[in-house]
Write a protein that holds these residues in place. Structure first.
Motif, PDB file in Angstrom:
ATOM      1  N   GLY A   1      33.108 -27.766  -6.841  1.00 56.27           N
ATOM      2  CA  GLY A   1      34.331 -27.721  -6.047  1.00 56.27           C
ATOM      3  C   GLY A   1      34.096 -28.078  -4.592  1.00 56.27           C
ATOM      4  N   GLY A   2      33.020 -27.546  -4.012  1.00 58.41           N
ATOM      5  CA  GLY A   2      32.706 -27.844  -2.627  1.00 58.41           C
ATOM      6  C   GLY A   2      32.322 -29.295  -2.422  1.00 58.41           C
ATOM      7  N   GLN A   3      31.546 -29.852  -3.362  1.00 59.24           N
ATOM      8  CA  GLN A   3      31.165 -31.262  -3.271  1.00 59.24           C
ATOM      9  C   GLN A   3      32.371 -32.171  -3.436  1.00 59.24           C
ATOM     10  OE1 GLN A   3      28.220 -31.148  -6.415  1.00 59.24           O
ATOM     11  NE2 GLN A   3      26.528 -31.288  -4.945  1.00 59.24           N
ATOM     12  N   LEU A   4      33.274 -31.792  -4.339  1.00 58.43           N
ATOM     13  CA  LEU A   4      34.508 -32.564  -4.523  1.00 58.43           C
ATOM     14  C   LEU A   4      35.314 -32.604  -3.236  1.00 58.43           C
ATOM     15  CD1 LEU A   4      36.650 -33.965  -6.325  1.00 58.43           C
ATOM     16  CD2 LEU A   4      37.504 -31.677  -6.885  1.00 58.43           C
ATOM     17  N   LEU A   5      35.392 -31.464  -2.563  1.00 59.59           N
ATOM     18  CA  LEU A   5      36.142 -31.394  -1.313  1.00 59.59           C
ATOM     19  C   LEU A   5      35.497 -32.257  -0.236  1.00 59.59           C
ATOM     20  CD1 LEU A   5      38.335 -30.143   0.519  1.00 59.59           C
ATOM     21  CD2 LEU A   5      36.773 -28.221   0.918  1.00 59.59           C
ATOM     22  N   ARG A   6      34.177 -32.104  -0.069  1.00 60.84           N
ATOM     23  CA  ARG A   6      33.489 -32.797   1.029  1.00 60.84           C
ATOM     24  C   ARG A   6      33.333 -34.289   0.779  1.00 60.84           C
ATOM     25  NH1 ARG A   6      30.288 -28.249   0.359  1.00 60.84           N
ATOM     26  NH2 ARG A   6      28.706 -29.488  -0.741  1.00 60.84           N
TER      27      ARG A   6
END
Length: 238
Positions: free
Chosen positions: A131-136
């Motif tokens: 989720g964090g990688q998708l956001l960034r």
């Protein structure tokens, strides 16, 4: 001689720029007040909008908060905040203007995240992104044009409204206008009032032009082409 001509004459006087408390000093104050207000608005509006947009929830709350915030008159906040521990001067002005800046920053951040193609999200998840990688790595880069648009709107609104800071001894170009009223229209104050108003208007237009350029630069060519195609479509009847 018209007030507009008097205002231009006032602006052409070097002493009105260089004297203590003159146009250069007030311009610097105005820019600093606006900068801190926009930065504070970004610190509040962007994280909330990005988080809600990433989760895909809270769209109704975003609209409600934005509408409620816009419904609060900045002049009312400037009247109330100096009666709090913030006191008079620049702090209440920065807070009041930051409240005014939050709605476009919040709304555009949320819209930017939600505008990402669902298929793009699914493809990124299929590649194993968290989720964090998708956001960034996916959502934020694609949302940058929307963030820039919100920043542009907020900054222009803040710069144009910051003239009200003079009402609570907050400095800025509004002090030029306020001092003109103090002199009196019949005693030459009219030209100073017009000069202050022109300075605020020109500064707002300059900020608008600069941030419009920034927005264009951070918008990928593919998105610019898509917008041009949309605006070029005409509907015919008959």
């Amino acid at each position: 001689m018209s007030y507009l001509h008097e205002g231009i004459v006032w602006l052409n006087d070097p002493l009105n720029w260089s004297n203590p408390g003159g146009l250069l000093d007030r311009l610097t104050e105005h820019l600093l007040i606006s900068l801190w207000a926009v930065l504070l608005g970004c610190a509040v509006g962007w994280p909330v909008g990005i988080w809600l947009g990433h989760r895909g929830r809270g769209g109704g709350a975003v609209i409600t908060v934005a509408n409620l915030t816009l419904a609060i008159p900045t002049l009312a906040l400037l009247t109330i905040l100096p009666l709090t521990p913030l006191g008079f001067g620049k702090p209440p002005v920065v807070v009041a203007l930051a409240v005014f800046a939050v709605p476009p920053l919040l709304a555009n951040a949320y819209t930017g995240l939600r505008s990402v193609d669902p298929e793009t999200r699914e493809a990124a998840r299929g590649m194993g992104l968290s989720g964090g990688q998708l956001l960034r790595q996916v959502e934020l880069p694609l949302a940058v044009p929307y963030l820039a648009a919100g920043l542009r709107t907020a900054a222009v609104q803040v710069v144009a409204t910051a003239a009200l800071a003079a009402l609570v001894n907050g400095g800025g170009l509004g002090q030029i206008i306020s001092a003109g009223f103090g002199i009196g229209m019949s005693n030459g104050g009219g030209g100073q009032i017009v000069a202050g108003g022109l300075a605020v208007a020109l500064l707002a237009l300059l900020v608008e032009a600069l941030l419009a350029l920034v927005q264009r630069l951070v918008t990928p060519p593919a998105l610019r082409a898509r917008k041009r195609r949309r605006t070029g479509v005409t509907v015919t009847t008959g």
